[in-house]
Scaffold this motif. Structure first.
Motif, PDB file in Angstrom:
ATOM      1  N   GLN A  18       0.830  -1.208   0.000  1.00 27.65           N
ATOM      2  CA  GLN A  18       0.000   0.000   0.000  1.00 27.65           C
ATOM      3  C   GLN A  18       0.865   1.260   0.000  1.00 27.65           C
ATOM      4  OE1 GLN A  18      -3.252   0.041  -0.389  1.00 27.65           O
ATOM      5  NE2 GLN A  18      -3.692   2.171   0.017  1.00 27.65           N
ATOM      6  N   GLU A  19       1.933   1.236   0.782  1.00 28.61           N
ATOM      7  CA  GLU A  19       2.762   2.426   0.958  1.00 28.61           C
ATOM      8  C   GLU A  19       3.880   2.573  -0.058  1.00 28.61           C
ATOM      9  OE1 GLU A  19       4.006   2.168   5.031  1.00 28.61           O
ATOM     10  OE2 GLU A  19       1.977   2.574   5.772  1.00 28.61           O
ATOM     11  N   ARG A  20       4.312   1.491  -0.655  1.00 27.43           N
ATOM     12  CA  ARG A  20       5.464   1.577  -1.556  1.00 27.43           C
ATOM     13  C   ARG A  20       5.207   0.970  -2.932  1.00 27.43           C
ATOM     14  NH1 ARG A  20       9.659   3.192   1.758  1.00 27.43           N
ATOM     15  NH2 ARG A  20       9.333   2.752   3.952  1.00 27.43           N
ATOM     16  N   GLY A  21       4.035   0.382  -3.123  1.00 29.71           N
ATOM     17  CA  GLY A  21       3.720  -0.279  -4.388  1.00 29.71           C
ATOM     18  C   GLY A  21       3.484   0.704  -5.520  1.00 29.71           C
ATOM     19  N   SER A  22       3.285   0.171  -6.703  1.00 29.49           N
ATOM     20  CA  SER A  22       3.128   0.998  -7.899  1.00 29.49           C
ATOM     21  C   SER A  22       1.687   1.038  -8.421  1.00 29.49           C
ATOM     22  CB  SER A  22       4.065   0.494  -9.001  1.00 29.49           C
ATOM     23  OG  SER A  22       3.732  -0.847  -9.317  1.00 29.49           O
ATOM     24  N   VAL A  23       0.738   0.549  -7.624  1.00 30.77           N
ATOM     25  CA  VAL A  23      -0.670   0.549  -8.036  1.00 30.77           C
ATOM     26  C   VAL A  23      -1.441   1.542  -7.167  1.00 30.77           C
ATOM     27  CG1 VAL A  23      -2.772  -0.844  -8.238  1.00 30.77           C
ATOM     28  CG2 VAL A  23      -0.540  -1.851  -8.783  1.00 30.77           C
ATOM     29  N   PHE A  24      -2.229   2.379  -7.826  1.00 28.59           N
ATOM     30  CA  PHE A  24      -3.081   3.329  -7.106  1.00 28.59           C
ATOM     31  C   PHE A  24      -4.220   2.557  -6.460  1.00 28.59           C
ATOM     32  CE2 PHE A  24      -6.343   6.957  -7.488  1.00 28.59           C
ATOM     33  CZ  PHE A  24      -5.984   7.489  -6.263  1.00 28.59           C
ATOM     34  N   ARG A  25      -4.237   2.580  -5.114  1.00 26.78           N
ATOM     35  CA  ARG A  25      -5.228   1.865  -4.319  1.00 26.78           C
ATOM     36  C   ARG A  25      -5.759   2.811  -3.242  1.00 26.78           C
ATOM     37  NH1 ARG A  25      -4.840  -3.730  -4.624  1.00 26.78           N
ATOM     38  NH2 ARG A  25      -3.110  -4.540  -5.840  1.00 26.78           N
ATOM     39  N   PRO A  26      -6.638   3.742  -3.616  1.00 22.36           N
ATOM     40  CA  PRO A  26      -7.104   4.720  -2.636  1.00 22.36           C
ATOM     41  C   PRO A  26      -7.754   4.063  -1.431  1.00 22.36           C
ATOM     42  CG  PRO A  26      -8.424   4.815  -4.638  1.00 22.36           C
ATOM     43  CD  PRO A  26      -7.295   3.887  -4.905  1.00 22.36           C
ATOM     44  N   LYS A  27      -7.413   4.605  -0.281  1.00 23.85           N
ATOM     45  CA  LYS A  27      -7.903   4.072   0.997  1.00 23.85           C
ATOM     46  C   LYS A  27      -8.950   5.044   1.536  1.00 23.85           C
ATOM     47  CE  LYS A  27      -5.898   2.873   5.465  1.00 23.85           C
ATOM     48  NZ  LYS A  27      -4.597   2.827   6.158  1.00 23.85           N
ATOM     49  N   PHE A  28     -10.202   4.732   1.249  1.00 24.49           N
ATOM     50  CA  PHE A  28     -11.307   5.572   1.686  1.00 24.49           C
ATOM     51  C   PHE A  28     -11.559   5.357   3.172  1.00 24.49           C
ATOM     52  CE2 PHE A  28     -11.828   4.855  -2.840  1.00 24.49           C
ATOM     53  CZ  PHE A  28     -12.043   6.140  -3.304  1.00 24.49           C
ATOM     54  N   GLY A  29     -11.899   6.435   3.869  1.00 24.23           N
ATOM     55  CA  GLY A  29     -12.179   6.347   5.295  1.00 24.23           C
ATOM     56  C   GLY A  29     -13.509   5.654   5.557  1.00 24.23           C
ATOM     57  N   ALA A  30     -13.852   5.524   6.826  1.00 23.67           N
ATOM     58  CA  ALA A  30     -15.113   4.900   7.219  1.00 23.67           C
ATOM     59  C   ALA A  30     -16.305   5.629   6.604  1.00 23.67           C
ATOM     60  CB  ALA A  30     -15.230   4.876   8.738  1.00 23.67           C
ATOM     61  N   ASP A  31     -16.122   6.915   6.306  1.00 22.97           N
ATOM     62  CA  ASP A  31     -17.177   7.709   5.672  1.00 22.97           C
ATOM     63  C   ASP A  31     -17.181   7.562   4.153  1.00 22.97           C
ATOM     64  OD1 ASP A  31     -14.834   9.073   5.083  1.00 22.97           O
ATOM     65  OD2 ASP A  31     -15.465  10.956   5.998  1.00 22.97           O
ATOM     66  N   GLY A  32     -16.258   6.742   3.618  1.00 25.32           N
ATOM     67  CA  GLY A  32     -16.196   6.517   2.180  1.00 25.32           C
ATOM     68  C   GLY A  32     -15.478   7.610   1.412  1.00 25.32           C
ATOM     69  N   LEU A  33     -14.701   8.433   2.112  1.00 25.87           N
ATOM     70  CA  LEU A  33     -14.064   9.593   1.483  1.00 25.87           C
ATOM     71  C   LEU A  33     -12.554   9.594   1.635  1.00 25.87           C
ATOM     72  CD1 LEU A  33     -16.536  12.309   2.835  1.00 25.87           C
ATOM     73  CD2 LEU A  33     -16.637  11.114   0.634  1.00 25.87           C
ATOM     74  N   VAL A  34     -11.884  10.248   0.685  1.00 27.99           N
ATOM     75  CA  VAL A  34     -10.474  10.605   0.815  1.00 27.99           C
ATOM     76  C   VAL A  34     -10.406  12.130   0.798  1.00 27.99           C
ATOM     77  CG1 VAL A  34      -9.529   8.509  -0.251  1.00 27.99           C
ATOM     78  CG2 VAL A  34      -9.986  10.502  -1.671  1.00 27.99           C
ATOM     79  N   THR A  35      -9.404  12.671   1.449  1.00 31.23           N
ATOM     80  CA  THR A  35      -9.190  14.112   1.460  1.00 31.23           C
ATOM     81  C   THR A  35      -8.505  14.509   0.154  1.00 31.23           C
ATOM     82  OG1 THR A  35      -8.986  14.107   3.851  1.00 31.23           O
ATOM     83  CG2 THR A  35      -8.050  15.993   2.702  1.00 31.23           C
TER      84      THR A  35
END
Length: 136
Positions: A18-35
């Protein structure tokens, strides 16, 4: 940034991936959102802070224009659809754990971003005594 066809990948259970890979994998919060922070691509000025759900992020990637999610209206919206301040995305940066993005944008219309009419939503500075003054 040319529009990208992208089906969003789920976050990896492997922190290293997740932190160093080359694939975009957005981590949405419990509210389903990213900032999402919009930054003027040429000046580097911070224009606004907003949020994106999966639909808004996918629409942004597909069109090359910024789409956000309004927490107060509970609806997706395209920035500038009524004001003309369309944000054309030049580049998207993602933070280390992929729960926040920076959109490097050019702005159409009058070049503003804030619903108050100011160029940026960050137009006031906080003094040591708690008073607000114009930042520009």
């Amino acid at each position: 940034m040319a529009p990208v066809s992208n089906s969003l990948q789920p976050p990896s259970p492997d922190a290293k991936e997740q932190e160093r890979g080359s694939v975009f994998r957005p981590k949405f919060g419990a509210d389903g959102l990213v900032t999402a922070v919009a930054v003027d691509d040429s000046s580097g000025d911070i224009l606004m802070l907003a949020h994106m759900n999966a639909e808004a992020l996918a629409a942004t990637l597909a069109t090359g224009e910024a789409h956000y999610y309004s927490r107060s209206r509970k609806a997706q919206w395209k920035k500038g659809e009524t004001s003309g301040q369309i944000q054309t995305v030049k580049r998207i940066l993602v933070d280390c754990d992929q729960d926040a993005v920076i959109l490097r944008v050019t702005v159409g219309g009058d070049g503003g971003a804030c619903h108050t009419g100011a160029r940026t939503c960050f137009y006031r500075a906080v003094g040591a005594d708690g008073t607000l003054t114009r930042a520009d």
